[in-house]
Scaffold this active site. Structure first.
Site, PDB file in Angstrom:
ATOM      1  N   ASN A 157       0.700  -1.296  -0.013  1.00  0.00           N
ATOM      2  CA  ASN A 157      -0.083  -0.254  -0.485  1.00  0.00           C
ATOM      3  C   ASN A 157       0.624   0.775  -0.297  1.00  0.00           C
ATOM      4  OD1 ASN A 157       0.939   0.072   2.881  1.00  0.00           O
ATOM      5  ND2 ASN A 157      -0.783  -0.209   3.786  1.00  0.00           N
ATOM      6  N   SER A 191      10.019 -11.857  14.604  1.00  0.00           N
ATOM      7  CA  SER A 191      11.053 -11.368  14.736  1.00  0.00           C
ATOM      8  C   SER A 191      11.746 -11.404  16.204  1.00  0.00           C
ATOM      9  CB  SER A 191      10.487  -9.353  15.298  1.00  0.00           C
ATOM     10  OG  SER A 191      11.747  -8.520  16.015  1.00  0.00           O
ATOM     11  N   TYR A 196       4.037  -3.768  19.290  1.00  0.00           N
ATOM     12  CA  TYR A 196       4.219  -4.079  17.896  1.00  0.00           C
ATOM     13  C   TYR A 196       4.481  -5.721  18.228  1.00  0.00           C
ATOM     14  CZ  TYR A 196       8.127  -5.861  14.464  1.00  0.00           C
ATOM     15  OH  TYR A 196       8.915  -6.062  13.715  1.00  0.00           O
ATOM     16  N   LEU A 205      19.481   1.289  15.037  1.00  0.00           N
ATOM     17  CA  LEU A 205      20.662   1.754  14.849  1.00  0.00           C
ATOM     18  C   LEU A 205      21.265   2.293  13.709  1.00  0.00           C
ATOM     19  CD1 LEU A 205      23.681   2.449  16.802  1.00  0.00           C
ATOM     20  CD2 LEU A 205      24.107  -0.444  16.523  1.00  0.00           C
ATOM     21  N   ILE A 262      -3.218  -5.006   2.650  1.00  0.00           N
ATOM     22  CA  ILE A 262      -3.666  -6.355   2.802  1.00  0.00           C
ATOM     23  C   ILE A 262      -4.865  -6.622   3.788  1.00  0.00           C
ATOM     24  CG2 ILE A 262      -1.267  -7.341   2.585  1.00  0.00           C
ATOM     25  CD1 ILE A 262      -1.631  -7.206   5.871  1.00  0.00           C
ATOM     26  N   LYS A 322       6.074  -1.013  11.621  1.00  0.00           N
ATOM     27  CA  LYS A 322       6.988  -1.806  12.542  1.00  0.00           C
ATOM     28  C   LYS A 322       8.270  -1.098  14.160  1.00  0.00           C
ATOM     29  CE  LYS A 322      11.046  -0.674   9.281  1.00  0.00           C
ATOM     30  NZ  LYS A 322      12.252  -1.091   8.491  1.00  0.00           N
ATOM     31  N   ASN A 374      18.798  -8.560  13.970  1.00  0.00           N
ATOM     32  CA  ASN A 374      18.447  -7.378  13.221  1.00  0.00           C
ATOM     33  C   ASN A 374      19.300  -6.281  11.831  1.00  0.00           C
ATOM     34  OD1 ASN A 374      18.984  -7.086  16.406  1.00  0.00           O
ATOM     35  ND2 ASN A 374      18.482  -5.088  16.198  1.00  0.00           N
ATOM     36  N   LYS A 404       3.585  -9.543  16.847  1.00  0.00           N
ATOM     37  CA  LYS A 404       4.055 -10.688  16.143  1.00  0.00           C
ATOM     38  C   LYS A 404       3.322 -11.706  16.660  1.00  0.00           C
ATOM     39  CE  LYS A 404       6.168  -8.281  13.276  1.00  0.00           C
ATOM     40  NZ  LYS A 404       5.779  -8.526  11.434  1.00  0.00           N
TER      41      LYS A 404
END
Ligand code: NAD
Ligand code: UDP
Length: 337
Positions: A32, A124, A148, A199, A59, A84, A178, A152
């Site tokens: 999207n 994750s 978040y 980071l 979706i 995320k 990561n 998941k």
């Protein structure tokens, strides 16, 4: 294989499209564009010589998904589409549950209607919460410390229940550590909107002069130099992990869970110094208080992925920072240039 890639113009999705094309698969991208640009498709074409089919849409939109599955004869779905940003998820939990959880349930519903039974889901390492020890194995207990992470975990649990009722499906949950780095061409990379939360994008923006200095969140952790330790994995290695899962798992019914990490932990200051060496410039930083919710150490035991998928990360830290720097220095403002 014809592979539907949700979130395929995003950071990890775009690199996965390249690896799919290289291995002779045909990606069909839906997105999207809430956190990516259509221009990414030009870059994929520049790198591979092939432009993935693309349909812009959400979706959560059943009519849109019906159209996608009617138009393309899809064999497998790799599902990256999701939000995320941990901090935003704390501020706007419903947005995250709606997008990440409801969106995934809608996708699975439409896959079922279209008789597509093979799904790879982007999970994750955050689902391990604050692990009791490292390295982390797939059978460690799971927990969530923010919406978040909970989104998941909820999806993982929904998919496992769904599989229990539909045992002929193949569902692979990939727990990323990561992801960093960029395509070696310098044409594709991570392009965070606003202030980067992660980071390496922050370090890269300091190096290119977009930000004055890095804040290092805590130097009093029980780690060798006191800063947080993470398992940084090159995004192209991560993409290859999806290819391995597709080859090995797509037709093996079951729920399969894999860590995608290198198995090596590096501290914040090690990352800063590696980046300084790659960019040949210093990265000013200051020590700040710990960031709420951060843990001291998080790195994978990647042995199960190696044994089962025959996959292992091959790109070292120097390659990760060198590729990030090539992308950032060639595209100081990301895809906006
Ligand atoms: P990204 O934001 O670059 O890519 C996600 C893509 O999904 C974006 O292009 C966005 O526009 C799209 N999208 C979001 N919601 C959508 C919706 N409702 N309908 C259609 N498209 C939608 O993020 P990424 O880093 O490539 O991450 C991909 C996946 O991997 C995400 O699910 C993320 O949670 C997961 N993940 C990422 C990391 C990381 O550090 N990058 C770590 C672990 C897991
Ligand atoms: N970090 C930091 N400054 C930043 C961003 C991150 O010191 O501006 C630290 C953070 O505290 C953690 C590590 O870098 O120890 C990786 O953080 P990131 O947000 O990239 O990944 P995550 O914490 O989600 O694993």
């Amino acid at each position: 294989m014809k592979v539907l890639v949700t979130g395929g113009t995003g950071y990890i999705g775009s690199h996965t499209c390249i690896q799919l094309i290289k291995q002779g698969h045909t990606p069909v991208v839906i997105d999207n564009l809430c956190n990516s640009k259509e221009m990414v498709l030009d870059r994929i074409e520049q790198v591979t010589g092939a432009r993935p089919a693309f349909m812009q849409g959400d979706i959560r939109d059943s009519a849109f998904l019906k159209k996608v599955f009617a138009e393309y004869s899809i064999d497998s779905v790799i599902h990256f589409a999701g939000l995320k940003a941990v901090g935003e998820s704390v501020e706007k939990p419903l947005k995250y549950y709606d997008n990440n959880v409801s969106g995934t349930l809608n996708l699975v519903r439409e896959m079922q209607a279209a008789n597509v039974k093979s799904l790879i889901f982007s999970s994750s390492a955050t689902v391990y919460g604050d692990p009791a020890s490292v390295p982390i194995k797939e059978d460690f207990p799971t927990s969530a410390t923010n919406p978040y992470g909970r989104s998941k975990l909820m999806v993982e649990e929904c998919l496992q229940d769904f599989h229990h009722a539909n045992p002929d499906w193949s569902i692979t949950l990939l727990r990323y550590f990561n992801p960093v780095g960029a395509h070696e061409s310098g044409l594709l990379g991570e392009d965070p909107q606003g202030t980067p939360n992660n980071l390496l994008p922050f370090v890269a923006q300091v190096a290119v002069g977009r930000r004055e200095k890095l804040g290092v969140f805590g130097n009093d952790y029980p780690t060798p130099d006191g800063t947080g330790v993470r398992d940084y994995i090159h995004v192209v290695d991560l993409a290859d992990g999806h290819l391995a899962a597709l080859d090995k798992m797509a037709h093996q019914p079951g729920t399969h869970i894999f860590n995608l990490g290198t198995g090596q932990g590096n501290s914040v200051l090690e990352m800063v110094h590696a980046f300084e060496a790659a960019a040949k410039r210093s990265i000013p930083y200051e020590i700040k208080p710990r960031r709420a919710g951060d843990i001291a150490e998080c790195y994978a035991d990647p042995a199960y992925a190696k044994a089962t998928l025959g996959w292992t990360a091959t790109r070292d830290l120097q390659t990760m920072v060198k590729d990030t720097w090539r992308w950032q220095s060639k595209n100081p403002n990301g895809y906006w240039d």
